[in-house]
Design a protein around this motif. Sequence first.
Motif, PDB file in Angstrom:
ATOM      1  N   SER A  78       4.923  -8.839  -1.096  1.00  0.00           N
ATOM      2  CA  SER A  78       3.996  -9.467  -2.024  1.00  0.00           C
ATOM      3  C   SER A  78       4.032 -11.122  -1.834  1.00  0.00           C
ATOM      4  CB  SER A  78       4.060  -9.097  -3.372  1.00  0.00           C
ATOM      5  OG  SER A  78       5.366  -9.870  -4.035  1.00  0.00           O
ATOM      6  N   GLU A  79       5.109 -11.680  -1.182  1.00  0.00           N
ATOM      7  CA  GLU A  79       5.095 -13.045  -1.063  1.00  0.00           C
ATOM      8  C   GLU A  79       4.205 -13.530  -0.008  1.00  0.00           C
ATOM      9  OE1 GLU A  79       8.609 -16.479   0.027  1.00  0.00           O
ATOM     10  OE2 GLU A  79       8.926 -14.475   0.566  1.00  0.00           O
ATOM     11  N   ASP A  80       3.746 -12.513   1.165  1.00  0.00           N
ATOM     12  CA  ASP A  80       2.886 -13.066   2.177  1.00  0.00           C
ATOM     13  C   ASP A  80       1.648 -12.076   2.386  1.00  0.00           C
ATOM     14  OD1 ASP A  80       4.971 -14.954   2.995  1.00  0.00           O
ATOM     15  OD2 ASP A  80       5.964 -13.401   3.645  1.00  0.00           O
ATOM     16  N   ALA A  81       1.511 -11.237   1.485  1.00  0.00           N
ATOM     17  CA  ALA A  81       0.122 -10.206   1.871  1.00  0.00           C
ATOM     18  C   ALA A  81      -0.207  -9.787   0.397  1.00  0.00           C
ATOM     19  CB  ALA A  81       0.662  -9.104   2.542  1.00  0.00           C
ATOM     20  N   VAL A  82      -1.441  -9.547   0.418  1.00  0.00           N
ATOM     21  CA  VAL A  82      -2.022  -8.921  -0.827  1.00  0.00           C
ATOM     22  C   VAL A  82      -2.023  -7.477  -0.648  1.00  0.00           C
ATOM     23  CG1 VAL A  82      -4.301  -8.464  -1.994  1.00  0.00           C
ATOM     24  CG2 VAL A  82      -3.701 -10.615  -0.665  1.00  0.00           C
ATOM     25  N   ILE A  83      -1.254  -6.828  -1.917  1.00  0.00           N
ATOM     26  CA  ILE A  83      -0.995  -5.394  -2.031  1.00  0.00           C
ATOM     27  C   ILE A  83      -2.325  -4.622  -2.326  1.00  0.00           C
ATOM     28  CG2 ILE A  83       0.572  -3.825  -3.190  1.00  0.00           C
ATOM     29  CD1 ILE A  83       1.966  -5.853  -1.477  1.00  0.00           C
ATOM     30  N   SER A  84      -2.694  -3.685  -1.822  1.00  0.00           N
ATOM     31  CA  SER A  84      -3.679  -2.895  -2.152  1.00  0.00           C
ATOM     32  C   SER A  84      -3.387  -1.562  -2.331  1.00  0.00           C
ATOM     33  CB  SER A  84      -4.858  -3.005  -0.981  1.00  0.00           C
ATOM     34  OG  SER A  84      -4.387  -2.457   0.220  1.00  0.00           O
ATOM     35  N   PRO A  85      -4.125  -0.674  -2.670  1.00  0.00           N
ATOM     36  CA  PRO A  85      -3.759   0.725  -2.777  1.00  0.00           C
ATOM     37  C   PRO A  85      -3.502   1.349  -1.515  1.00  0.00           C
ATOM     38  CG  PRO A  85      -5.717   0.470  -4.334  1.00  0.00           C
ATOM     39  CD  PRO A  85      -5.245  -0.961  -3.588  1.00  0.00           C
ATOM     40  N   GLU A  86      -4.425   0.949  -0.395  1.00  0.00           N
ATOM     41  CA  GLU A  86      -3.917   1.420   1.036  1.00  0.00           C
ATOM     42  C   GLU A  86      -2.621   0.984   1.449  1.00  0.00           C
ATOM     43  OE1 GLU A  86      -7.998   1.507   0.054  1.00  0.00           O
ATOM     44  OE2 GLU A  86      -6.625  -0.236   0.027  1.00  0.00           O
ATOM     45  N   VAL A  87      -2.029  -0.407   1.194  1.00  0.00           N
ATOM     46  CA  VAL A  87      -0.797  -0.557   1.538  1.00  0.00           C
ATOM     47  C   VAL A  87       0.267   0.152   0.816  1.00  0.00           C
ATOM     48  CG1 VAL A  87       0.867  -2.761   1.153  1.00  0.00           C
ATOM     49  CG2 VAL A  87      -1.459  -3.049   2.173  1.00  0.00           C
ATOM     50  N   VAL A  88       0.096   0.528  -0.495  1.00  0.00           N
ATOM     51  CA  VAL A  88       0.998   1.330  -1.306  1.00  0.00           C
ATOM     52  C   VAL A  88       0.956   2.825  -0.631  1.00  0.00           C
ATOM     53  CG1 VAL A  88       1.348   2.271  -3.707  1.00  0.00           C
ATOM     54  CG2 VAL A  88       0.335   0.031  -3.419  1.00  0.00           C
ATOM     55  N   HIS A  89      -0.153   3.309  -0.385  1.00  0.00           N
ATOM     56  CA  HIS A  89      -0.116   4.772   0.381  1.00  0.00           C
ATOM     57  C   HIS A  89       0.697   4.552   1.694  1.00  0.00           C
ATOM     58  CE1 HIS A  89      -1.855   8.465   1.647  1.00  0.00           C
ATOM     59  NE2 HIS A  89      -2.009   8.157   2.803  1.00  0.00           N
ATOM     60  N   LEU A  90       0.448   3.556   2.414  1.00  0.00           N
ATOM     61  CA  LEU A  90       1.205   3.304   3.780  1.00  0.00           C
ATOM     62  C   LEU A  90       2.769   3.441   3.493  1.00  0.00           C
ATOM     63  CD1 LEU A  90       1.169   3.015   6.697  1.00  0.00           C
ATOM     64  CD2 LEU A  90       1.047   0.615   6.283  1.00  0.00           C
ATOM     65  N   TYR A  91       3.019   2.521   2.541  1.00  0.00           N
ATOM     66  CA  TYR A  91       4.611   2.562   2.150  1.00  0.00           C
ATOM     67  C   TYR A  91       5.215   3.835   1.750  1.00  0.00           C
ATOM     68  CZ  TYR A  91       5.613  -2.383   3.357  1.00  0.00           C
ATOM     69  OH  TYR A  91       5.843  -3.672   3.939  1.00  0.00           O
ATOM     70  N   LEU A  92       4.435   4.576   0.825  1.00  0.00           N
ATOM     71  CA  LEU A  92       4.665   5.898   0.610  1.00  0.00           C
ATOM     72  C   LEU A  92       5.060   7.020   1.688  1.00  0.00           C
ATOM     73  CD1 LEU A  92       2.551   6.305  -2.975  1.00  0.00           C
ATOM     74  CD2 LEU A  92       5.032   6.547  -2.769  1.00  0.00           C
ATOM     75  N   GLN A  93       4.156   6.590   2.453  1.00  0.00           N
ATOM     76  CA  GLN A  93       4.178   7.663   3.693  1.00  0.00           C
ATOM     77  C   GLN A  93       5.408   7.188   4.340  1.00  0.00           C
ATOM     78  OE1 GLN A  93       1.851  10.080   2.591  1.00  0.00           O
ATOM     79  NE2 GLN A  93       1.649  10.371   4.761  1.00  0.00           N
ATOM     80  N   GLU A  94       5.584   5.946   4.621  1.00  0.00           N
ATOM     81  CA  GLU A  94       6.982   5.388   5.415  1.00  0.00           C
ATOM     82  C   GLU A  94       8.217   5.893   4.552  1.00  0.00           C
ATOM     83  OE1 GLU A  94       6.145   1.572   6.311  1.00  0.00           O
ATOM     84  OE2 GLU A  94       4.690   1.894   7.843  1.00  0.00           O
ATOM     85  N   SER A  95       8.074   6.082   3.319  1.00  0.00           N
ATOM     86  CA  SER A  95       9.267   6.429   2.465  1.00  0.00           C
ATOM     87  C   SER A  95       9.974   7.608   2.644  1.00  0.00           C
ATOM     88  CB  SER A  95       9.210   6.108   0.990  1.00  0.00           C
ATOM     89  OG  SER A  95       8.244   7.168   0.760  1.00  0.00           O
ATOM     90  N   GLY A  96       8.960   8.523   3.504  1.00  0.00           N
ATOM     91  CA  GLY A  96       9.424  10.006   3.862  1.00  0.00           C
ATOM     92  C   GLY A  96       9.220  10.712   2.760  1.00  0.00           C
ATOM     93  N   ILE A  97       7.934  10.557   1.732  1.00  0.00           N
ATOM     94  CA  ILE A  97       7.672  11.285   0.935  1.00  0.00           C
ATOM     95  C   ILE A  97       7.705  12.953   1.040  1.00  0.00           C
ATOM     96  CG2 ILE A  97       5.166  11.031   1.204  1.00  0.00           C
ATOM     97  CD1 ILE A  97       4.744  11.010  -1.934  1.00  0.00           C
ATOM     98  N   GLU A  98       7.179  13.153   2.318  1.00  0.00           N
ATOM     99  CA  GLU A  98       7.272  14.679   2.706  1.00  0.00           C
ATOM    100  C   GLU A  98       8.428  15.258   2.780  1.00  0.00           C
ATOM    101  OE1 GLU A  98       4.318  16.498   2.833  1.00  0.00           O
ATOM    102  OE2 GLU A  98       3.311  14.332   2.384  1.00  0.00           O
ATOM    103  N   ASP A  99       9.392  14.557   3.263  1.00  0.00           N
ATOM    104  CA  ASP A  99      10.928  15.171   3.363  1.00  0.00           C
ATOM    105  C   ASP A  99      11.451  15.025   1.776  1.00  0.00           C
ATOM    106  OD1 ASP A  99      10.730  14.967   5.805  1.00  0.00           O
ATOM    107  OD2 ASP A  99      11.600  13.229   6.197  1.00  0.00           O
TER     108      ASP A  99
END
Length: 332
Positions: A78-99
């Motif tokens: 958040s220091e350098d970028a605007v957080i959007s729902p798409e960004v949140v979705h991307l980070y959720l995917q990278e967090s290994g939510i399926e695992d």
Amino acid sequence: MNTVPNTPLHRSTTDIVLEPQDNERLSNLCGQFDDHLRQLERRLGVEINNRGHQFHIIGENESSVTAGKVIEELYELSEDAVISPEVVHLYLQESGIEDLLSEDVAENVAIRTKRVLIKPRGLNQRRYVHSIQRNDINFGVGPAGTGKTYLAVACAVEALEHDSARRVILVRPAVEAGENLGFLPGDLTQKVDPYLRPLYDALYEMLGFEKVAKLIERNVIEVAPLAFMRGRTLNDAFIILDEAQNTTVEQMKMFLTRIGYGSTAVITGDVTQVDLPRGKQSGLRHVVDVLKEEEDISFTFFKSSDVVRHPLVRRILDAYEAFEQTEKSNDA
């Protein structure tokens, strides 16, 4: 499904403090009306409470830890970028939510009724129940024997017993009778009964025959053909539309727009067994394409490997699928 004595699920909490404290970054992280936090809650099945930069997360096993990690990563971003729902979705995917769903949901998703605690079998059944418990509209699509209808009824009974639904409405398109039903003997319930037998069987198992009869008499459990849904608004209800592959596109749209406040809908069906007249498109097939990108609507797709009936059923389904693929290849 496994039924075992009712026991509580393990829940854990995670506390984090975001530093350095910056109100603009915090607002960027949380989103308008805390929409980004609500998005995390829906996807991970946790509860997030915050007072300023202090966050208290309640969830099952690793869910709360994962939510905390994602919040910290998003705050750093958040220091350098605007957080959007798409960004949140991307980070959720990278967090290994399926695992996480594979492991955490494997142990913790369950349906509690007064008689039994029902534990779904297999990853898809667990995801299905997990979704029903967290979304207002849910689709279970796949072959017979995968537990779609049984688990939907179990979730309805749980909602009724825990007062999160005032009534249960069972709906099914009576395609074989042309939805007229007039030539069948008896009142409306008796006319529709043959088409709802799988739903009744599950209700009898979970509530008992006498209680089901009383609840139907008091209209707490309502049985209706799909055609009778037109013009209604269904509030504070748990609605199950079974055999949804036999709805037309227009009927599916009509049904979905009946859902009111405080209601949960589960739509089940097998798109390989459509009984509609030739030339009519299945509403279930169509709605998958229409709503697949919508938030708060879940789709669970079952396969032959999810079948919990006789082992031969799985092999029969696989054989049919292989035969149909061969025919398609030959036609091409």
